[in-house]
Design a protein around this motif. Structure first.
Motif, PDB file in Angstrom:
ATOM      1  N   ILE A   1      11.270 -45.563   5.174  1.00 16.13           N
ATOM      2  CA  ILE A   1      10.383 -45.218   4.391  1.00 16.13           C
ATOM      3  C   ILE A   1      10.726 -43.637   3.924  1.00 16.13           C
ATOM      4  CG2 ILE A   1       8.180 -44.349   4.096  1.00 16.13           C
ATOM      5  CD1 ILE A   1       7.075 -46.519   6.173  1.00 16.13           C
ATOM      6  N   GLU A   2      11.308 -42.876   4.668  1.00 14.04           N
ATOM      7  CA  GLU A   2      11.787 -41.534   4.166  1.00 14.04           C
ATOM      8  C   GLU A   2      12.954 -41.702   3.270  1.00 14.04           C
ATOM      9  OE1 GLU A   2      11.014 -37.567   3.582  1.00 14.04           O
ATOM     10  OE2 GLU A   2       9.835 -39.031   4.578  1.00 14.04           O
ATOM     11  N   TYR A   3      13.960 -42.371   3.926  1.00 16.84           N
ATOM     12  CA  TYR A   3      15.111 -42.683   3.217  1.00 16.84           C
ATOM     13  C   TYR A   3      14.926 -43.203   1.913  1.00 16.84           C
ATOM     14  CZ  TYR A   3      19.768 -44.534   2.093  1.00 16.84           C
ATOM     15  OH  TYR A   3      21.057 -44.719   1.414  1.00 16.84           O
ATOM     16  N   GLU A   4      14.136 -43.993   1.675  1.00 13.43           N
ATOM     17  CA  GLU A   4      13.835 -44.593   0.309  1.00 13.43           C
ATOM     18  C   GLU A   4      13.114 -43.623  -0.744  1.00 13.43           C
ATOM     19  OE1 GLU A   4      14.470 -47.681  -1.341  1.00 13.43           O
ATOM     20  OE2 GLU A   4      15.956 -47.814   0.547  1.00 13.43           O
ATOM     21  N   LYS A   5      12.368 -42.751  -0.127  1.00 13.42           N
ATOM     22  CA  LYS A   5      11.808 -41.603  -0.994  1.00 13.42           C
ATOM     23  C   LYS A   5      12.933 -40.636  -1.680  1.00 13.42           C
ATOM     24  CE  LYS A   5       7.035 -41.680   0.758  1.00 13.42           C
ATOM     25  NZ  LYS A   5       6.074 -40.560   1.401  1.00 13.42           N
ATOM     26  N   ASN A   6      13.831 -40.459  -0.366  1.00 14.67           N
ATOM     27  CA  ASN A   6      14.889 -39.505  -0.821  1.00 14.67           C
ATOM     28  C   ASN A   6      16.010 -40.240  -1.531  1.00 14.67           C
ATOM     29  OD1 ASN A   6      13.720 -37.411   0.828  1.00 14.67           O
ATOM     30  ND2 ASN A   6      14.912 -38.153   2.607  1.00 14.67           N
TER      31      ASN A   6
ATOM     32  N   GLU B   1      14.509 -35.656  -9.526  1.00 12.81           N
ATOM     33  CA  GLU B   1      13.699 -34.781  -9.244  1.00 12.81           C
ATOM     34  C   GLU B   1      12.331 -35.082  -8.469  1.00 12.81           C
ATOM     35  OE1 GLU B   1      12.193 -32.016 -12.160  1.00 12.81           O
ATOM     36  OE2 GLU B   1      12.014 -33.581 -13.645  1.00 12.81           O
ATOM     37  N   LEU B   2      11.523 -34.401  -7.738  1.00 11.57           N
ATOM     38  CA  LEU B   2      10.321 -34.637  -7.307  1.00 11.57           C
ATOM     39  C   LEU B   2       9.294 -33.921  -8.148  1.00 11.57           C
ATOM     40  CD1 LEU B   2       8.500 -36.017  -5.510  1.00 11.57           C
ATOM     41  CD2 LEU B   2       8.884 -34.334  -3.777  1.00 11.57           C
ATOM     42  N   ASN B   3       8.580 -34.533  -8.863  1.00 11.88           N
ATOM     43  CA  ASN B   3       7.561 -33.655  -9.858  1.00 11.88           C
ATOM     44  C   ASN B   3       6.150 -34.494  -9.530  1.00 11.88           C
ATOM     45  OD1 ASN B   3       7.644 -36.130 -11.414  1.00 11.88           O
ATOM     46  ND2 ASN B   3       9.068 -35.031 -12.704  1.00 11.88           N
ATOM     47  N   GLY B   4       5.268 -33.960 -10.198  1.00 11.51           N
ATOM     48  CA  GLY B   4       3.820 -34.455  -9.909  1.00 11.51           C
ATOM     49  C   GLY B   4       3.907 -36.049 -10.439  1.00 11.51           C
ATOM     50  N   ARG B   5       4.604 -36.249 -11.483  1.00  8.78           N
ATOM     51  CA  ARG B   5       4.415 -37.888 -11.673  1.00  8.78           C
ATOM     52  C   ARG B   5       5.063 -38.615 -10.735  1.00  8.78           C
ATOM     53  NH1 ARG B   5       8.116 -40.929 -14.049  1.00  8.78           N
ATOM     54  NH2 ARG B   5       7.570 -42.708 -15.472  1.00  8.78           N
ATOM     55  N   ILE B   6       6.145 -38.217 -10.310  1.00 15.15           N
ATOM     56  CA  ILE B   6       6.706 -38.848  -9.206  1.00 15.15           C
ATOM     57  C   ILE B   6       6.057 -39.047  -7.911  1.00 15.15           C
ATOM     58  CG2 ILE B   6       8.777 -39.502  -7.974  1.00 15.15           C
ATOM     59  CD1 ILE B   6       9.282 -39.834 -10.867  1.00 15.15           C
ATOM     60  N   LYS B   7       5.613 -37.839  -7.614  1.00 17.06           N
ATOM     61  CA  LYS B   7       4.618 -37.943  -6.381  1.00 17.06           C
ATOM     62  C   LYS B   7       3.382 -38.745  -6.469  1.00 17.06           C
ATOM     63  CE  LYS B   7       2.433 -34.838  -3.160  1.00 17.06           C
ATOM     64  NZ  LYS B   7       1.176 -35.336  -3.036  1.00 17.06           N
TER      65      LYS B   7
ATOM     66  N   HIS C   1      -9.124 -48.559  -9.329  1.00 11.76           N
ATOM     67  CA  HIS C   1      -8.254 -48.023  -8.347  1.00 11.76           C
ATOM     68  C   HIS C   1      -6.856 -47.231  -9.081  1.00 11.76           C
ATOM     69  CE1 HIS C   1      -9.809 -50.851  -5.108  1.00 11.76           C
ATOM     70  NE2 HIS C   1     -10.468 -49.507  -4.983  1.00 11.76           N
ATOM     71  N   THR C   2      -6.955 -47.338 -10.220  1.00 18.42           N
ATOM     72  CA  THR C   2      -5.626 -46.917 -11.122  1.00 18.42           C
ATOM     73  C   THR C   2      -5.709 -45.518 -11.736  1.00 18.42           C
ATOM     74  OG1 THR C   2      -6.143 -48.201 -13.043  1.00 18.42           O
ATOM     75  CG2 THR C   2      -4.730 -49.094 -11.453  1.00 18.42           C
ATOM     76  N   SER C   3      -7.086 -44.971 -11.683  1.00 22.72           N
ATOM     77  CA  SER C   3      -7.485 -43.853 -12.338  1.00 22.72           C
ATOM     78  C   SER C   3      -6.654 -42.574 -11.693  1.00 22.72           C
ATOM     79  CB  SER C   3      -8.767 -43.328 -12.376  1.00 22.72           C
ATOM     80  OG  SER C   3      -9.288 -43.368 -10.792  1.00 22.72           O
ATOM     81  N   GLU C   4      -6.182 -42.517 -10.487  1.00 20.57           N
ATOM     82  CA  GLU C   4      -5.367 -41.532  -9.512  1.00 20.57           C
ATOM     83  C   GLU C   4      -4.002 -41.535 -10.163  1.00 20.57           C
ATOM     84  OE1 GLU C   4      -4.206 -43.269  -5.564  1.00 20.57           O
ATOM     85  OE2 GLU C   4      -6.131 -43.727  -6.142  1.00 20.57           O
ATOM     86  N   LEU C   5      -3.498 -42.652 -10.718  1.00 17.49           N
ATOM     87  CA  LEU C   5      -2.137 -42.712 -11.174  1.00 17.49           C
ATOM     88  C   LEU C   5      -2.093 -42.375 -12.688  1.00 17.49           C
ATOM     89  CD1 LEU C   5       0.712 -43.922 -10.670  1.00 17.49           C
ATOM     90  CD2 LEU C   5      -0.008 -46.123 -11.428  1.00 17.49           C
ATOM     91  N   GLN C   6      -3.192 -42.633 -13.363  1.00 17.69           N
ATOM     92  CA  GLN C   6      -3.208 -42.155 -14.753  1.00 17.69           C
ATOM     93  C   GLN C   6      -3.270 -40.681 -14.835  1.00 17.69           C
ATOM     94  OE1 GLN C   6      -6.678 -44.686 -16.073  1.00 17.69           O
ATOM     95  NE2 GLN C   6      -5.694 -46.316 -16.039  1.00 17.69           N
ATOM     96  N   SER C   7      -3.690 -39.839 -14.217  1.00 20.80           N
ATOM     97  CA  SER C   7      -3.884 -38.545 -14.098  1.00 20.80           C
ATOM     98  C   SER C   7      -2.587 -37.727 -14.063  1.00 20.80           C
ATOM     99  CB  SER C   7      -4.873 -38.079 -12.933  1.00 20.80           C
ATOM    100  OG  SER C   7      -4.267 -38.285 -11.724  1.00 20.80           O
ATOM    101  N   HIS C   8      -1.322 -38.675 -13.727  1.00 23.70           N
ATOM    102  CA  HIS C   8      -0.163 -38.072 -13.407  1.00 23.70           C
ATOM    103  C   HIS C   8       0.839 -38.270 -14.896  1.00 23.70           C
ATOM    104  CE1 HIS C   8      -0.715 -36.961  -9.414  1.00 23.70           C
ATOM    105  NE2 HIS C   8      -1.215 -38.020  -9.167  1.00 23.70           N
TER     106      HIS C   8
END
Length: 216
Positions: A61-66, A75-81, A209-216
Motif C-alpha cells: 500500500i505504501e509502495y503504491e502511493k510512493n 508531487e503530492l498536493n491536495g488534489r492527489i491526497k 459520497h463524492t462531495s469530499e472528492l469534488q472539494s479538491h
C-alpha cells in the motif's frame, strides 16, 4: 452476502482524473445495489525493473502511493491526497496485486467477476490477465468496457486476443457503438451497447459520497 469482484482502473494506470475514480465508485455502488458485496481487484502489472511481489500488504500500500507520486504524478498536493483519501475510505478493494496468481489467491471466495468500465481494452494498456481466463464462463461478464480500436497492428492484435477471450464470458457489453462494430469483425460473440456506470446512478446518490472528492 455473495461477493462480486470487479476490475477497472482506480488509481492504477496513468495520471488520475475524476472520471476514472467516479466510474470505479459507480460500478461498486451498482454491484451493491444489485444485492452483492463489491470487491475491486487492485491489480497493476509491474514494470520490468520492479521486484515487489515479496512485499507484505502494508508495504504494498505504501509502495503504491510512493510509486504514483514519484513516477506518475510528480508531487503530492491536495488534489492527489484527496484521491488517496477517497479511495481508502470509499472503495472496497483487495490489497495491491501484481500477477494472475495473486488475483486468484485474493478472490477465492468470489461468486462472480466483472470487467469494466473504462478504457481497459485500449491496445496500449491491454493486459490479457483482465480477461479472467482462470474463471469459468458462467462467472464472468464485461460491462461497458471501452478503448477498442484496430487501426494499428497493436490494435488488431489486441482485438484478436479480446475476441478470443470473451468467448468465455457469460455476457459482454461495451460503452461505444464503434467499439461494438469493431469487435464484431473479430468474433461471433453477442456484444451489447450499454451506458457508462456513472450514468446509472442518480445525482443524489452520486453526490452522497463524492462531495469530499469534488472539494479538491
Amino acid at each position: 452476502m455473495k461477493i462480486v469482484a470487479f476490475y477497472t482502473w482506480c488509481y492504477d494506470i496513468g495520471r488520475t482524473n475524476y472520471g476514472q475514480i467516479l466510474q470505479c465508485y459507480a460500478m461498486q455502488e451498482i454491484i451493491r445495489h444489485l444485492g452483492f458485496e463489491p470487491l475491486l481487484i487492485k491489480y497493476r502489472k509491474p514494470c520490468k525493473d520492479e521486484y515487489i511481489q515479496h512485499l507484505d500488504v502494508d508495504s504494498r500500500i505504501e509502495y503504491e502511493k510512493n510509486y504514483r507520486i514519484k513516477k506518475i504524478e510528480g508531487e503530492l498536493n491536495g488534489r492527489i491526497k484527496g484521491f488517496f483519501d477517497f479511495i481508502e475510505n470509499r472503495i472496497i478493494s483487495t490489497s495491491p496485486l501484481y500477477s494472475e496468481a495473486e488475483i486468484i489467491n485474493a478472490t477465492k471466495e468470489v461468486e462472480a467477476y466483472l470487467l469494466g468500465s473504462d478504457q481497459l481494452w485500449a491496445p496500449q494498456w491491454f493486459d490479457p490477465v483482465t480477461l479472467f481466463e482462470f474463471v469459468d464462463s458462467t462467472r464472468k461478464i464485461s460491462y461497458a468496457t471501452s478503448g477498442i480500436e484496430d487501426k494499428t497492428p497493436q490494435g488488431k492484435e489486441a482485438c484478436r486476443k479480446i475476441a478470443e477471450g470473451i468467448e468465455g464470458f457469460k455476457d459482454v457489453s461495451v460503452r461505444e457503438h464503434y467499439g461494438r462494430k469493431i469487435l464484431e469483425k473479430y468474433t461471433e460473440t453477442k456484444i451489447h451497447e450499454v451506458l457508462d456506470p456513472t450514468l446509472l446512478l442518480s445525482k443524489e446518490r452520486s453526490e452522497e459520497h463524492t462531495s469530499e472528492l469534488q472539494s479538491h
